[in-house]
Design a protein around this motif. Structure first.
Motif, PDB file in Angstrom:
ATOM      1  N   GLN A  56      44.270  -1.705-103.490  1.00  0.00           N
ATOM      2  CA  GLN A  56      43.488  -1.621-102.249  1.00  0.00           C
ATOM      3  C   GLN A  56      42.063  -2.141-102.454  1.00  0.00           C
ATOM      4  O   GLN A  56      41.516  -2.811-101.588  1.00  0.00           O
ATOM      5  CB  GLN A  56      43.450  -0.186-101.720  1.00  0.00           C
ATOM      6  CG  GLN A  56      44.722   0.280-101.045  1.00  0.00           C
ATOM      7  CD  GLN A  56      44.984  -0.406 -99.716  1.00  0.00           C
ATOM      8  OE1 GLN A  56      45.412  -1.556 -99.661  1.00  0.00           O
ATOM      9  NE2 GLN A  56      44.748   0.297 -98.641  1.00  0.00           N
ATOM     10  N   ILE A  60      40.389  -5.168-100.258  1.00  0.00           N
ATOM     11  CA  ILE A  60      39.112  -5.052 -99.529  1.00  0.00           C
ATOM     12  C   ILE A  60      38.152  -6.122-100.014  1.00  0.00           C
ATOM     13  O   ILE A  60      37.512  -6.808 -99.213  1.00  0.00           O
ATOM     14  CB  ILE A  60      38.503  -3.638 -99.693  1.00  0.00           C
ATOM     15  CG1 ILE A  60      39.372  -2.601 -98.985  1.00  0.00           C
ATOM     16  CG2 ILE A  60      37.072  -3.605 -99.140  1.00  0.00           C
ATOM     17  CD1 ILE A  60      38.986  -1.163 -99.283  1.00  0.00           C
ATOM     18  N   LEU A  63      38.689  -9.491 -98.584  1.00  0.00           N
ATOM     19  CA  LEU A  63      38.342  -9.636 -97.164  1.00  0.00           C
ATOM     20  C   LEU A  63      36.852  -9.899 -96.942  1.00  0.00           C
ATOM     21  O   LEU A  63      36.472 -10.515 -95.951  1.00  0.00           O
ATOM     22  CB  LEU A  63      38.748  -8.371 -96.390  1.00  0.00           C
ATOM     23  CG  LEU A  63      40.243  -8.135 -96.226  1.00  0.00           C
ATOM     24  CD1 LEU A  63      40.492  -6.752 -95.620  1.00  0.00           C
ATOM     25  CD2 LEU A  63      40.886  -9.226 -95.377  1.00  0.00           C
ATOM     26  N   THR A  64      36.012  -9.417 -97.847  1.00  0.00           N
ATOM     27  CA  THR A  64      34.562  -9.508 -97.651  1.00  0.00           C
ATOM     28  C   THR A  64      34.032 -10.873 -98.062  1.00  0.00           C
ATOM     29  O   THR A  64      34.677 -11.605 -98.811  1.00  0.00           O
ATOM     30  CB  THR A  64      33.821  -8.433 -98.468  1.00  0.00           C
ATOM     31  OG1 THR A  64      33.960  -8.722 -99.854  1.00  0.00           O
ATOM     32  CG2 THR A  64      34.348  -7.042 -98.162  1.00  0.00           C
ATOM     33  N   ALA A  78      34.669   3.818 -97.495  1.00  0.00           N
ATOM     34  CA  ALA A  78      34.630   3.058 -96.249  1.00  0.00           C
ATOM     35  C   ALA A  78      34.178   4.024 -95.160  1.00  0.00           C
ATOM     36  O   ALA A  78      34.865   5.004 -94.872  1.00  0.00           O
ATOM     37  CB  ALA A  78      36.004   2.487 -95.924  1.00  0.00           C
ATOM     38  N   GLY A 115      29.314  -3.709 -93.182  1.00  0.00           N
ATOM     39  CA  GLY A 115      30.600  -3.612 -92.516  1.00  0.00           C
ATOM     40  C   GLY A 115      30.439  -3.897 -91.042  1.00  0.00           C
ATOM     41  O   GLY A 115      31.120  -4.739 -90.468  1.00  0.00           O
ATOM     42  N   TYR A 120      35.025  -9.370 -91.027  1.00  0.00           N
ATOM     43  CA  TYR A 120      36.126  -8.698 -91.714  1.00  0.00           C
ATOM     44  C   TYR A 120      36.266  -7.219 -91.349  1.00  0.00           C
ATOM     45  O   TYR A 120      37.198  -6.558 -91.800  1.00  0.00           O
ATOM     46  CB  TYR A 120      35.977  -8.840 -93.234  1.00  0.00           C
ATOM     47  CG  TYR A 120      34.675  -8.316 -93.801  1.00  0.00           C
ATOM     48  CD1 TYR A 120      34.458  -6.950 -93.993  1.00  0.00           C
ATOM     49  CD2 TYR A 120      33.654  -9.179 -94.166  1.00  0.00           C
ATOM     50  CE1 TYR A 120      33.277  -6.472 -94.504  1.00  0.00           C
ATOM     51  CE2 TYR A 120      32.474  -8.711 -94.697  1.00  0.00           C
ATOM     52  CZ  TYR A 120      32.288  -7.360 -94.868  1.00  0.00           C
ATOM     53  OH  TYR A 120      31.111  -6.884 -95.380  1.00  0.00           O
ATOM     54  N   ASP A 123      39.622  -6.246 -90.001  1.00  0.00           N
ATOM     55  CA  ASP A 123      40.660  -6.405 -91.024  1.00  0.00           C
ATOM     56  C   ASP A 123      40.660  -5.234 -92.009  1.00  0.00           C
ATOM     57  O   ASP A 123      41.723  -4.767 -92.418  1.00  0.00           O
ATOM     58  CB  ASP A 123      40.473  -7.727 -91.771  1.00  0.00           C
ATOM     59  CG  ASP A 123      40.710  -8.944 -90.881  1.00  0.00           C
ATOM     60  OD1 ASP A 123      41.497  -8.834 -89.919  1.00  0.00           O
ATOM     61  OD2 ASP A 123      40.111 -10.002 -91.147  1.00  0.00           O
ATOM     62  N   VAL A 124      39.472  -4.769 -92.372  1.00  0.00           N
ATOM     63  CA  VAL A 124      39.381  -3.606 -93.267  1.00  0.00           C
ATOM     64  C   VAL A 124      39.933  -2.373 -92.563  1.00  0.00           C
ATOM     65  O   VAL A 124      40.699  -1.601 -93.145  1.00  0.00           O
ATOM     66  CB  VAL A 124      37.930  -3.367 -93.752  1.00  0.00           C
ATOM     67  CG1 VAL A 124      37.814  -2.034 -94.495  1.00  0.00           C
ATOM     68  CG2 VAL A 124      37.455  -4.519 -94.629  1.00  0.00           C
ATOM     69  N   LEU A 136      34.248   0.009 -88.491  1.00  0.00           N
ATOM     70  CA  LEU A 136      33.691   0.021 -89.841  1.00  0.00           C
ATOM     71  C   LEU A 136      32.175  -0.142 -89.776  1.00  0.00           C
ATOM     72  O   LEU A 136      31.671  -1.039 -89.108  1.00  0.00           O
ATOM     73  CB  LEU A 136      34.293  -1.112 -90.683  1.00  0.00           C
ATOM     74  CG  LEU A 136      33.790  -1.212 -92.118  1.00  0.00           C
ATOM     75  CD1 LEU A 136      34.235   0.004 -92.939  1.00  0.00           C
ATOM     76  CD2 LEU A 136      34.280  -2.500 -92.765  1.00  0.00           C
ATOM     77  N   LEU A 139      30.715  -0.320 -96.371  1.00  0.00           N
ATOM     78  CA  LEU A 139      31.552  -0.148 -97.550  1.00  0.00           C
ATOM     79  C   LEU A 139      30.608   0.178 -98.701  1.00  0.00           C
ATOM     80  O   LEU A 139      29.540  -0.450 -98.823  1.00  0.00           O
ATOM     81  CB  LEU A 139      32.313  -1.431 -97.869  1.00  0.00           C
ATOM     82  CG  LEU A 139      33.348  -1.876 -96.847  1.00  0.00           C
ATOM     83  CD1 LEU A 139      33.815  -3.302 -97.137  1.00  0.00           C
ATOM     84  CD2 LEU A 139      34.528  -0.917 -96.837  1.00  0.00           C
TER      85      LEU A 139
END
Length: 168
Positions: A56, A60, A63-64, A78, A115, A120, A123-124, A136, A139
């Motif tokens: 995971q 993550i 995605l960033t 998160a 975030g 993204y 998506d997160v 979000l 993070l």
């Protein structure tokens, strides 16, 4: 300077972590610090995810656009806020800062990764299976720092004014 101001002044962003895990008791205490943050009308609109699996963390990180180091963290928090609460962003930012300071007080390094307003963010949220009513906000990858350093800061005198701003 007292112990609280020493913790605040000593905190800095950490992006390189040792592979060691972060103790669950410490994680819970840092989250308790987060949920004791100031919140408008005491609504406490946050939802805090704790991500510890390598798979995971890597997803993550991928995605960033500025958080690739999340993959190497022991844990990533998160922080989400309820979209329909007027001041969720401010409240969750306060919770994020309290979380970071709570971690730092135990010697755990972290870095605030944006975030809110990032491409993204959705998506997160979907990756972590968080209900759509949450957005979000931040993070926070964390872990034991690979090295200890002190970040330089601007001269405080150049960033403050009293009573009324006067141009030099």
């Amino acid at each position: 300077m007292n112990v609280v101001t020493a913790v605040i002044k000593g905190r800095h962003s950490v992006r390189k972590f040792k592979p060691d895990p972060v103790d669950d008791t410490l994680i819970r205490d840092a989250i308790e610090c987060a949920v004791h943050a100031p919140t408008a009308m005491n609504l406490q609109p946050w939802l805090i995810g704790v991500v510890r699996t390598k798979e995971q963390l890597e997803k993550i990180a991928a995605l960033t656009n500025h958080g690739k180091f999340i993959a190497d963290a022991a844990v990533c928090f998160a922080i989400f806020g309820e979209r329909n609460v007027k001041y969720y962003l401010e409240d969750c930012c306060a919770a994020t800062e309290n979380l970071i300071l709570g971690l730092h007080a135990y010697g755990v390094g972290s870095c605030w990764v944006a975030g809110a307003k990032k491409g993204y963010a959705e998506d997160v949220r979907k990756l972590l299976n968080v209900p759509e009513k949450y957005a979000l906000v931040s993070l926070v990858p964390a872990g034991l720092p690979q090295d200890i350093s002190v970040a330089s800061k601007k001269d405080t005198k150049k960033m403050i004014f009293f009573d009324r701003f006067v141009q030099d």
